[in-house]
Write an enzyme that holds these catalytic residues in place. Structure first.
Site, PDB file in Angstrom:
ATOM      1  N   HIS A  49     -36.457  -5.409 -32.271  1.00  0.00           N
ATOM      2  CA  HIS A  49     -37.598  -5.387 -33.026  1.00  0.00           C
ATOM      3  C   HIS A  49     -37.879  -4.169 -33.864  1.00  0.00           C
ATOM      4  O   HIS A  49     -38.597  -4.295 -35.030  1.00  0.00           O
ATOM      5  CB  HIS A  49     -38.938  -5.909 -32.329  1.00  0.00           C
ATOM      6  CG  HIS A  49     -39.496  -4.961 -31.578  1.00  0.00           C
ATOM      7  ND1 HIS A  49     -39.420  -4.855 -30.207  1.00  0.00           N
ATOM      8  CD2 HIS A  49     -40.308  -4.039 -31.796  1.00  0.00           C
ATOM      9  CE1 HIS A  49     -39.903  -3.795 -29.544  1.00  0.00           C
ATOM     10  NE2 HIS A  49     -40.875  -3.204 -30.695  1.00  0.00           N
ATOM     11  N   ASP A  79     -34.132  -8.474 -26.952  1.00  0.00           N
ATOM     12  CA  ASP A  79     -34.674  -7.478 -27.620  1.00  0.00           C
ATOM     13  C   ASP A  79     -34.012  -6.308 -27.811  1.00  0.00           C
ATOM     14  O   ASP A  79     -34.552  -5.153 -27.617  1.00  0.00           O
ATOM     15  CB  ASP A  79     -36.177  -7.506 -27.456  1.00  0.00           C
ATOM     16  CG  ASP A  79     -36.915  -6.395 -28.495  1.00  0.00           C
ATOM     17  OD1 ASP A  79     -36.628  -6.582 -29.519  1.00  0.00           O
ATOM     18  OD2 ASP A  79     -37.963  -5.959 -28.098  1.00  0.00           O
ATOM     19  N   SER A 158     -41.466   2.033 -28.416  1.00  0.00           N
ATOM     20  CA  SER A 158     -40.527   1.075 -28.492  1.00  0.00           C
ATOM     21  C   SER A 158     -38.700   1.519 -28.773  1.00  0.00           C
ATOM     22  O   SER A 158     -38.556   2.207 -29.708  1.00  0.00           O
ATOM     23  CB  SER A 158     -40.484  -0.106 -29.460  1.00  0.00           C
ATOM     24  OG  SER A 158     -41.837  -1.037 -29.055  1.00  0.00           O
TER      25      SER A 158
END
Length: 173
Positions: A49, A79, A158
């Site tokens: 992402h 992901d 992230s």
């Protein structure tokens, strides 16, 4: 010791809504995340992402050096994504991998990343649970064997490494 292996990732994406109201690429939409060097060939692991739909990917190293990268692999269902940079191997500091079989609930968990674009940020917590599953964005798949931690993860963390107390990677933030 681990911070030189962690990178800041800035991506530029085309925002159709904004693009229709502004001259071409006047203010491109940008996103930001973290990643970490996994080998001496210039491969960096991050979350999908972070780089999904990116037109341009820039990697900034711990020392402030910035270089353009290319997304060479992505798995939206897990992901995860791999980006590649072209730099001499002596300029790379690959991360050290831990053994996921040794992770125990209650052990220290350390998250390193670049929240809000601030490099070298470290937060700590514990492994709260093991073996969790997490639905993907599409809902078509569940990511198995998630490590749950209470280490603070903020926007921009992230894709950074989740470490054990030895500084070895045990997961991805």
């Amino acid at each position: 010791r681990v911070s030189p292996s962690v990178v800041n990732i800035v991506v530029t994406v085309e925002d159709d809504e904004r693009a229709s109201n502004l001259p071409e690429n006047l203010f491109p939409a940008q996103g930001q995340g973290s990643g970490f060097i996994i080998d001496n060939e210039g491969h960096i692991l991050t979350n999908n992402h972070v780089v999904q739909d990116a037109e341009k990917v820039e990697i900034t190293f711990f020392d402030g050096t910035t270089i353009e990268a290319e997304v060479i692999g992505a798995d939206p269902d897990s992901d995860l994504a791999v980006v590649e940079i072209k730099v001499p191997s002596q300029n790379l500091r690959p991360i050290v991998w831990g053994d996921s079989e040794e992770i125990k609930v209650g052990q220290r968990a350390i998250a390193i990343g670049n929240p809000f674009g601030l490099n070298g940020t470290l937060t700590t917590g514990i492994v709260s649970a093991l073996g969790r599953s997490l639905p993907t964005e599409s809902g078509a798949f569940r990511i198995p064997e998630i490590i749950q931690t209470d280490a603070a993860i903020n926007p921009g963390n992230s894709g950074g490494p989740l470490l054990n107390s030895k500084g070895e990677v045990i997961g991805v933030n």
